[in-house]
Structure formats: structure tokens, C-alpha cells
Design a protein around this motif. Structure first.
Motif, PDB file in Angstrom:
ATOM      1  N   GLY A   1      44.821  42.057  41.063  1.00 16.39           N
ATOM      2  CA  GLY A   1      46.102  42.340  41.689  1.00 16.39           C
ATOM      3  C   GLY A   1      46.254  41.798  43.097  1.00 16.39           C
ATOM      4  N   GLU A   2      45.176  41.266  43.667  1.00 11.55           N
ATOM      5  CA  GLU A   2      45.240  40.759  45.036  1.00 11.55           C
ATOM      6  C   GLU A   2      45.494  39.257  45.106  1.00 11.55           C
TER       7      GLU A   2
ATOM      8  N   LEU B   1      37.944  30.947  38.514  1.00 11.68           N
ATOM      9  CA  LEU B   1      36.785  31.493  37.804  1.00 11.68           C
ATOM     10  C   LEU B   1      35.794  32.153  38.761  1.00 11.68           C
ATOM     11  N   ALA B   2      35.781  31.685  40.008  1.00  6.35           N
ATOM     12  CA  ALA B   2      34.823  32.194  40.983  1.00  6.35           C
ATOM     13  C   ALA B   2      35.393  33.287  41.877  1.00  6.35           C
ATOM     14  N   LEU B   3      36.639  33.692  41.618  1.00  5.08           N
ATOM     15  CA  LEU B   3      37.297  34.624  42.530  1.00  5.08           C
ATOM     16  C   LEU B   3      37.499  36.023  41.972  1.00  5.08           C
ATOM     17  N   PHE B   4      38.039  36.122  40.763  1.00  5.26           N
ATOM     18  CA  PHE B   4      38.595  37.386  40.305  1.00  5.26           C
ATOM     19  C   PHE B   4      37.683  38.120  39.329  1.00  5.26           C
ATOM     20  N   GLY B   5      37.560  39.446  39.568  1.00  6.57           N
ATOM     21  CA  GLY B   5      36.634  40.252  38.797  1.00  6.57           C
ATOM     22  C   GLY B   5      37.266  41.424  38.080  1.00  6.57           C
TER      23      GLY B   5
ATOM     24  N   LEU C   1      28.981  37.312  42.884  1.00  5.47           N
ATOM     25  CA  LEU C   1      29.902  37.121  41.768  1.00  5.47           C
ATOM     26  C   LEU C   1      31.357  37.326  42.208  1.00  5.47           C
ATOM     27  N   PRO C   2      32.312  36.879  41.398  1.00  5.39           N
ATOM     28  CA  PRO C   2      33.721  37.161  41.704  1.00  5.39           C
ATOM     29  C   PRO C   2      33.949  38.669  41.835  1.00  5.39           C
ATOM     30  N   TYR C   3      34.559  39.099  42.948  1.00  2.00           N
ATOM     31  CA  TYR C   3      34.783  40.535  43.134  1.00  2.00           C
ATOM     32  C   TYR C   3      36.182  40.855  43.660  1.00  2.00           C
TER      33      TYR C   3
ATOM     34  N   ASP D   1      39.558  46.167  39.226  1.00  2.00           N
ATOM     35  CA  ASP D   1      39.035  46.618  40.516  1.00  2.00           C
ATOM     36  C   ASP D   1      38.033  45.642  41.102  1.00  2.00           C
ATOM     37  N   GLY D   2      37.894  44.484  40.476  1.00  2.00           N
ATOM     38  CA  GLY D   2      37.012  43.444  40.972  1.00  2.00           C
ATOM     39  C   GLY D   2      35.560  43.562  40.564  1.00  2.00           C
TER      40      GLY D   2
END
Length: 295
Positions: free
Chosen positions: A207-208, A223-227, A201-203, A230-231
Motif C-alpha cells: 500500500g505504500e 521484485l526487490a521492493l514489496f513484501g 528482503l523486500p519489506y 504489511d511488508g
């Protein structure tokens, strides 16, 4: 044509492309130049370049190569330009609809195979299938497996289905690989108990975003990147949903960021129906996965 009005050779265009990529900050400039030029010239593999170093290039061939080189110089992923990548020996089509499957992620399939050894006709669920690479590998490699691959993105599922068909599988009732659209376990029938749950999953913490490579920031679906902060937002949500959905002794395998394992281990008490069974390194020696077992 070069200054002497002679046709440019394969070796000359390879060297020029490498230098151009270096100026543009492309990682592995020589390797990428080899891939793009061999692809653009219709060669079977990179080794054919070395057999054709002195081959003069026609104007038509140069016209074919220029836009491909320009795309990579703009940091578009190599896999998008050549159109596919290899995952456990399976050819997986790649484009902007889903993340490019990475070699490190192949270890998830090895882990699943080991944990499911001796389990008859295991029901495997992959959440967030993206390109479908993991689900396809499980369906092809794990004997008797019934695999359900889900994703919230219609576009990603369309790509996954294309890859399944290209690798000899289909989304039919007779197939051991099915697809369903939905949010996390929302697409999985509650009547079907899971023997192995796999998720990449996105993790990436929100902030990165500014620290990502251009290949990721500009071309991968957000949609597939950010979680979350803290991810781990989606991973926590998935773990919460597993209560009552797993067979006793079933496994959960998750890909994570290298610094996230201690947090997930500490939070395992939130899910008393699960036991945290460890963090695991990829072949590069980086912590890449965590695993759980259903009590």
C-alpha cells in the motif's frame, strides 16, 4: 556560451545545475550536481571541481553533461548515472537490475563479523543478494568464511557476479563466494548447515507504492521492493524455511522497516527452533534490523 559569448565555466555550470535540480525536487541538489559534473568531466573526485572553477567548458564537454543532468532531473538515481557506489570501501556497480546498496546496510556485515568471531570457516548464506554487496563484503572481511549468495532474479545474480569479479572474487569452486539462483533457501543445499543467514528482503508494504520517492518507484525493480500487505510476507516465509537448516547457535540477521520489529518479535513463537535476540538500530538511530539465534 553565455550572453557575453564567453565559454561557460565549471562554476557557472555547477550553479545552474544546482538551481535546476532544486526546481525538479532533487534531494541534495548541490551534492548531486557536484557528483554528476565531476563524473561527466572525467575528474577523479568532487574536490577537483574546486580546483577548476574558472575552467571554461568546451561545447563537447557541455554536450556530455546535458544528458547526465537531464537524467538526474528525471529523478534517475545518481548511482545509476555515475555507474557505481561505495559499500564498505568496495566499489559496487549499480544499475536497474538490483537495489542500490545503502550505507545503513553496511551494519549487517559488522553484526555478522561480531557474531561469527571464533567460528571456524563459517558458512554464510545471503538470501536476496541483489548487487552482491553484502556477500562480497563478508567474503572479503570474515576470515575463513564460505559464502553462498542467492537471488530469485537472474539479472540481479548477473550483476552480483560482475561485482564479485571486479572486487577480486570469482564464482568458481576454488572461491569462497558462490552464487545460486532460487527462491529464498530453495537454492541452498540441505546438506550444508548455515552458521549465519543474512537477508535484506523486500519489506515495503504494498500500500505504500504511491508514497515512494521517484528514484525508487520509477527505477528500482518492484521484485526487490514489496513484501505484501504489511511488508513481511517474504521474511515470514524465510523464517519458516530455517527449521533444520541452521547449526546450533547460528544467527539470522534481517533488515526490516523501522516499524516492523515489534511484529516480528511477537511472532517469534511461530518458530520454536529460533530465539528472537533483538532489534538493532542503524548509525542514523533508526531501528533497521532484527536478529535470531538457532536453538
Amino acid at each position: 556560451m553565455n550572453a557575453e559569448n564567453k565559454p561557460m565555466t565549471v562554476l557557472e555550470i555547477l550553479n545552474r545545475t544546482k538551481v535546476f535540480f532544486e526546481k525538479k525536487g532533487v534531494p541534495d541538489p548541490l551534492l548531486d550536481a557536484q557528483y554528476i559534473i565531476s563524473h561527466g568531466l572525467g575528474m577523479k573526485n568532487r574536490m577537483d571541481l574546486y580546483l577548476n572553477f574558472e575552467k571554461p567548458l568546451t561545447p563537447a564537454e557541455l554536450d556530455t553533461l546535458r544528458p547526465l543532468v537531464a537524467r538526474r532531473a528525471n529523478r534517475e538515481p545518481l548511482q545509476h548515472i555515475v555507474g557505481d557506489t561505495s559499500f564498505r570501501g568496495f566499489i559496487i556497480k549499480c544499475d536497474a537490475r538490483a537495489l542500490i546498496p545503502r550505507p545503513e546496510t553496511e551494519s549487517l556485515v559488522d553484526m555478522a563479523k561480531k557474531l561469527l568471531d571464533g567460528v571456524q570457516n563459517p558458512f554464510i548464506v545471503e538470501v536476496g543478494t541483489g548487487s552482491g554487496a553484502i556477500a562480497i563484503s563478508c567474503a572479503k572481511e570474515i576470515e575463513g568464511a564460505q559464502v553462498l549468495a542467492t537471488d530469485i532474479s537472474e539479472d540481479a545474480l548477473a550483476l552480483a557476479r560482475e561485482n564479485a569479479v571486479a572486487n577480486g572474487l570469482s564464482d568458481e569452486s576454488s572461491s569462497n563466494l558462490r552464487f545460486a539462483q532460487g527462491d529464498l533457501l530453495g537454492a541452498v543445499p540441505e546438506t550444508e548447515k548455515i552458521d549465519c543467514l543474512i537477508a535484506n528482503l523486500p519489506y515495503i508494504p504494498d500500500g505504500e507504492k504511491d508514497n515512494l520517492q521517484p528514484e525508487v518507484a520509477k527505477f528500482d525493480p518492484a521484485l526487490a521492493l514489496f513484501g505484501g500487505a504489511d511488508g513481511l510476507d517474504l521474511i515470514r516465509k524465510l523464517l519458516e524455511q530455517t527449521e533444520g537448516r541452521m547449526n546450533s547457535g547460528a544467527s539470522i540477521l534481517l533488515e526490516i522497516g523501522s516499524e516492523q520489529a515489534p511484529v516480528l518479535e511477537a511472532e517469534a513463537v511461530r518458530y520454536p527452533w529460533l530465539s528472537f535476540t533483538g532489534s538493532h538500530k542503524d548509525f542514523c538511530g533508526n531501528v533497521r534490523f532484527v536478529s535470531y539465534k538457532a536453538n
